[in-house]
Design a protein around this motif. Structure first.
Motif, PDB file in Angstrom:
ATOM      1  N   ASP A   7      19.225 -45.331  10.063  1.00 56.85           N
ATOM      2  CA  ASP A   7      20.413 -45.450   9.631  1.00 56.85           C
ATOM      3  C   ASP A   7      21.944 -46.155   9.076  1.00 56.85           C
ATOM      4  N   PRO A   8      21.845 -47.201   8.331  1.00 55.00           N
ATOM      5  CA  PRO A   8      22.731 -48.558   8.320  1.00 55.00           C
ATOM      6  C   PRO A   8      23.853 -48.300   8.337  1.00 55.00           C
ATOM      7  N   VAL A   9      24.247 -46.961   8.896  1.00 54.95           N
ATOM      8  CA  VAL A   9      25.764 -47.214   9.037  1.00 54.95           C
ATOM      9  C   VAL A   9      25.712 -47.742  10.628  1.00 54.95           C
ATOM     10  N   THR A  10      24.948 -47.573  11.293  1.00 55.56           N
ATOM     11  CA  THR A  10      24.765 -47.582  13.128  1.00 55.56           C
ATOM     12  C   THR A  10      23.444 -49.038  12.935  1.00 55.56           C
ATOM     13  N   ASN A  11      22.846 -49.143  12.440  1.00 60.33           N
ATOM     14  CA  ASN A  11      21.846 -49.893  12.455  1.00 60.33           C
ATOM     15  C   ASN A  11      21.749 -50.654  11.178  1.00 60.33           C
ATOM     16  N   PRO A  12      22.985 -52.606  10.926  1.00 58.92           N
ATOM     17  CA  PRO A  12      22.333 -53.021  10.199  1.00 58.92           C
ATOM     18  C   PRO A  12      21.283 -53.449   9.528  1.00 58.92           C
ATOM     19  N   GLU A  13      20.507 -53.715   9.944  1.00 59.14           N
ATOM     20  CA  GLU A  13      19.009 -54.040  10.182  1.00 59.14           C
ATOM     21  C   GLU A  13      17.872 -53.462   8.850  1.00 59.14           C
ATOM     22  N   SER A  14      19.260 -52.336   9.090  1.00 58.42           N
ATOM     23  CA  SER A  14      17.821 -50.892   8.205  1.00 58.42           C
ATOM     24  C   SER A  14      17.298 -50.954   6.728  1.00 58.42           C
ATOM     25  N   ILE A  15      18.252 -51.751   5.556  1.00 62.68           N
ATOM     26  CA  ILE A  15      17.963 -52.114   4.887  1.00 62.68           C
ATOM     27  C   ILE A  15      16.562 -53.109   4.574  1.00 62.68           C
ATOM     28  N   GLY A  29      11.336 -42.645   2.739  1.00 64.93           N
ATOM     29  CA  GLY A  29      12.698 -41.326   1.301  1.00 64.93           C
ATOM     30  C   GLY A  29      13.730 -42.425   1.519  1.00 64.93           C
ATOM     31  N   ILE A  30      14.097 -42.646   0.427  1.00 64.91           N
ATOM     32  CA  ILE A  30      15.847 -43.430   0.370  1.00 64.91           C
ATOM     33  C   ILE A  30      17.009 -42.118  -0.640  1.00 64.91           C
ATOM     34  N   PRO A  31      18.170 -42.656  -0.315  1.00 65.53           N
ATOM     35  CA  PRO A  31      19.161 -42.018  -0.653  1.00 65.53           C
ATOM     36  C   PRO A  31      19.022 -42.436  -2.444  1.00 65.53           C
ATOM     37  N   THR A  32      19.894 -41.804  -3.325  1.00 69.36           N
ATOM     38  CA  THR A  32      20.147 -41.819  -4.599  1.00 69.36           C
ATOM     39  C   THR A  32      21.971 -41.271  -5.097  1.00 69.36           C
ATOM     40  N   GLU A  33      22.306 -42.189  -5.819  1.00 67.37           N
ATOM     41  CA  GLU A  33      22.972 -40.578  -7.066  1.00 67.37           C
ATOM     42  C   GLU A  33      22.641 -39.744  -6.510  1.00 67.37           C
ATOM     43  N   VAL A 117       6.130 -44.971 -19.755  1.00 70.42           N
ATOM     44  CA  VAL A 117       6.902 -44.824 -18.090  1.00 70.42           C
ATOM     45  C   VAL A 117       8.428 -44.331 -18.504  1.00 70.42           C
ATOM     46  N   GLY A 118       8.518 -43.893 -16.978  1.00 66.18           N
ATOM     47  CA  GLY A 118       9.681 -43.621 -17.047  1.00 66.18           C
ATOM     48  C   GLY A 118      10.438 -44.339 -15.871  1.00 66.18           C
ATOM     49  N   VAL A 119      12.162 -44.690 -16.538  1.00 68.57           N
ATOM     50  CA  VAL A 119      12.481 -46.447 -15.766  1.00 68.57           C
ATOM     51  C   VAL A 119      13.975 -45.492 -15.692  1.00 68.57           C
ATOM     52  N   ARG A 120      14.334 -45.854 -14.011  1.00 65.37           N
ATOM     53  CA  ARG A 120      15.776 -46.008 -14.271  1.00 65.37           C
ATOM     54  C   ARG A 120      16.026 -46.591 -12.936  1.00 65.37           C
ATOM     55  N   MET A 121      17.594 -47.126 -13.413  1.00 61.98           N
ATOM     56  CA  MET A 121      18.486 -47.823 -12.301  1.00 61.98           C
ATOM     57  C   MET A 121      19.289 -47.363 -11.534  1.00 61.98           C
ATOM     58  N   PRO A 122      19.308 -46.750 -10.500  1.00 62.38           N
ATOM     59  CA  PRO A 122      20.387 -45.953  -9.623  1.00 62.38           C
ATOM     60  C   PRO A 122      21.585 -46.842 -10.187  1.00 62.38           C
ATOM     61  N   SER A 123      22.542 -45.968  -9.423  1.00 63.07           N
ATOM     62  CA  SER A 123      23.253 -46.636  -9.104  1.00 63.07           C
ATOM     63  C   SER A 123      24.080 -46.813  -7.601  1.00 63.07           C
ATOM     64  N   HIS A 124      23.968 -45.785  -6.541  1.00 64.69           N
ATOM     65  CA  HIS A 124      23.865 -45.726  -4.652  1.00 64.69           C
ATOM     66  C   HIS A 124      23.787 -47.024  -4.507  1.00 64.69           C
ATOM     67  N   ASP A 125      24.771 -47.699  -4.154  1.00 63.77           N
ATOM     68  CA  ASP A 125      24.733 -48.959  -3.197  1.00 63.77           C
ATOM     69  C   ASP A 125      23.232 -48.732  -2.617  1.00 63.77           C
ATOM     70  N   LEU A 126      23.119 -47.609  -1.827  1.00 57.66           N
ATOM     71  CA  LEU A 126      21.934 -48.452  -0.902  1.00 57.66           C
ATOM     72  C   LEU A 126      20.552 -48.667  -1.494  1.00 57.66           C
ATOM     73  N   VAL A 169      15.944 -43.572   5.199  1.00 62.28           N
ATOM     74  CA  VAL A 169      16.715 -43.703   5.231  1.00 62.28           C
ATOM     75  C   VAL A 169      18.338 -43.163   4.939  1.00 62.28           C
ATOM     76  N   ASP A 170      19.451 -42.907   5.686  1.00 59.82           N
ATOM     77  CA  ASP A 170      20.268 -42.011   5.587  1.00 59.82           C
ATOM     78  C   ASP A 170      21.249 -42.520   4.492  1.00 59.82           C
ATOM     79  N   GLY A 171      21.873 -41.730   3.654  1.00 62.47           N
ATOM     80  CA  GLY A 171      22.967 -42.568   2.944  1.00 62.47           C
ATOM     81  C   GLY A 171      24.212 -41.451   2.661  1.00 62.47           C
ATOM     82  N   GLY A 172      23.606 -40.441   3.386  1.00 55.15           N
ATOM     83  CA  GLY A 172      24.736 -39.575   3.366  1.00 55.15           C
ATOM     84  C   GLY A 172      23.804 -38.022   2.410  1.00 55.15           C
ATOM     85  N   TYR A 173      25.258 -37.379   2.144  1.00 49.67           N
ATOM     86  CA  TYR A 173      24.586 -36.330   0.638  1.00 49.67           C
ATOM     87  C   TYR A 173      24.890 -37.112  -0.394  1.00 49.67           C
TER      88      TYR A 173
END
Ligand code: TXA
Ligand code: MG
Length: 341
Positions: A7-15, A29-33, A117-126, A169-173
């Motif tokens: 959880d990057p909110v409580t643990n800055p080392e997460s990333i 498992g990673i969050p995306t938008e 190949v399918g390529v995507r650049m996600p906008s989610h900060d994490l 990695v938890d990025g919320g909803y």
């Protein structure tokens, strides 16, 4: 296997920890938008095989590769048509995947033997930070067990993947809630293969003519060759049977009112919730709130798995804008059992 909860909110080392695991060939498992992804180093075939194993995904279904900086595309793609430049300028970073001719650097296991190949650049900060921390492009399908609704929270990922992957990695909803739009740029004309938040109308504004090639009318049998191999599999399915009811909100609510048994499940717009006091019910947001329908769909489908209902009646949003994506996922969840009223 122990699945670390980061959880990057409580643990800055997460990333940094996620980046290290990914560099070491692990699945995270990673969050995306759009939805949560099951990520691994896209250039490492062994790492990518672990994704297929964790999901129970058929090996003929290719993965999308995620990048954080445009320059990463040159390793992956052998040719960038004019349309790709235009779409990248308009919609990247964001919920758009482009199918392009691949280089030899993309392992066969990623492209499932295709020459694209399918390529995507996600906008989610994490998501961006994790890709940069890993230092490699990340192959990532949605982080659900194959066939289940895609995950839109870290809890969804854990409920499908705990014990099967190294970390989440938890990025919320997720902000969008349905998977990226997929457009193929390898044929004569651009072809929409999967509708998403970058709508057909938005693509047409940039490109002019866009062909539509999304399976929404009938189940395709397992032997058929289709443009996006993912289209032929049963998808997004909760345990109960789903019946999609399409038409105006008043008409679909009235139809469901007449047909739903007291033990049915109801997936409806907020305005009609009070009408179904006997049944187990989850809502999609207000009729006019199209973004909410996308945000809430997969969570609602998953919630029905803890209900007694064996049949779920679902109101279907109109098929325009992001509503086309919501309707597409709902119809797949229903195995194309659709009632037009
Ligand atoms: O929003 C998303 O796209 C999410 C997040 C994690 O980025 N990912 C995602 O991946 O939805 P997945 O694997 O669940 O869906 C990818 C879809 C599948 O239907 C697959 O068949 C299609 O894209 N696809 C991938 N590569 C392809 C290719 N080279 N040609 C045609 N279709 C492709
Ligand atoms: Mg998926």
């Amino acid at each position: 296997m122990n699945t670390d909860y980061l959880d990057p909110v409580t643990n800055p080392e997460s990333i940094a920890q996620a980046g290290k695991l990914l560099r070491e060939g692990e699945v995270v498992g990673i969050p995306t938008e759009t939805v949560y992804g099951l990520a691994a180093n896209a250039l490492d075939p062994e790492a990518v095989r672990k994704i297929f194993h964790a999901k129970g995904r058929p090996s003929d279904n290719p993965l999308i590769v995620h990048i954080a900086e445009f320059d990463q595309i040159y390793d992956l793609v052998s040719y960038l048509p004019d349309d790709a430049w235009q779409l990248a300028a308009a919609f990247w970073p964001g919920p758009l995947t482009m199918i392009l001719p691949k280089t030899d650097r993309v392992p066969e296991v990623v492209s499932a033997g295709l020459d694209t190949v399918g390529v995507r650049m996600p906008s989610h900060d994490l998501a961006q930070k994790i890709i940069l921390a890993a230092g490699v492009p990340l192959a990532a399908p949605s982080a659900n067990i194959s066939g289940k609704p895609s995950p839109t929270s870290a809890q969804h990922v854990l409920s499908d993947m705990k014990g099967k992957i190294s970390a989440v990695v938890d990025g919320g909803y997720c902000e969008v809630g349905v998977e990226s739009t997929v457009i193929s740029l390898v044929g004569e004309r651009p072809r929409l293969l999967r509708p998403g938040a970058i709508s057909l109308e938005m693509l047409q504004d940039v490109l002019g003519v866009v062909e539509v090639d999304c399976a929404v009318h009938q189940q395709i049998d397992e032997q058929t060759t289709v443009s996006a191999p993912g289209m032929k599999y049963r998808h997004y399915a909760p345990e109960a049977e789903v019946i999609v009811v399409a038409g105006t909100p008043e008409e679909t609510a009235a139809y469901i009112q007449r047909h739903a048994e007291p033990d049915a499940g109801i997936l409806c717009f907020d305005e009609y919730a009070a009408q179904f006091i006997q049944q187990d019910l989850h809502t999609l947001g207000a009729v006019s709130n199209e973004n909410a329908h996308a945000q809430q769909l997969f969570d609602a489908l998953r919630l029905f798995d803890s209900s007694q209902a064996t049949t779920i009646y679902a109101q279907c949003p109109p098929e325009k804008g992001i509503g086309r994506a919501v309707a597409n996922r709902l119809k797949k969840a229903a195995g194309f059992h659709v009632v037009e009223v």
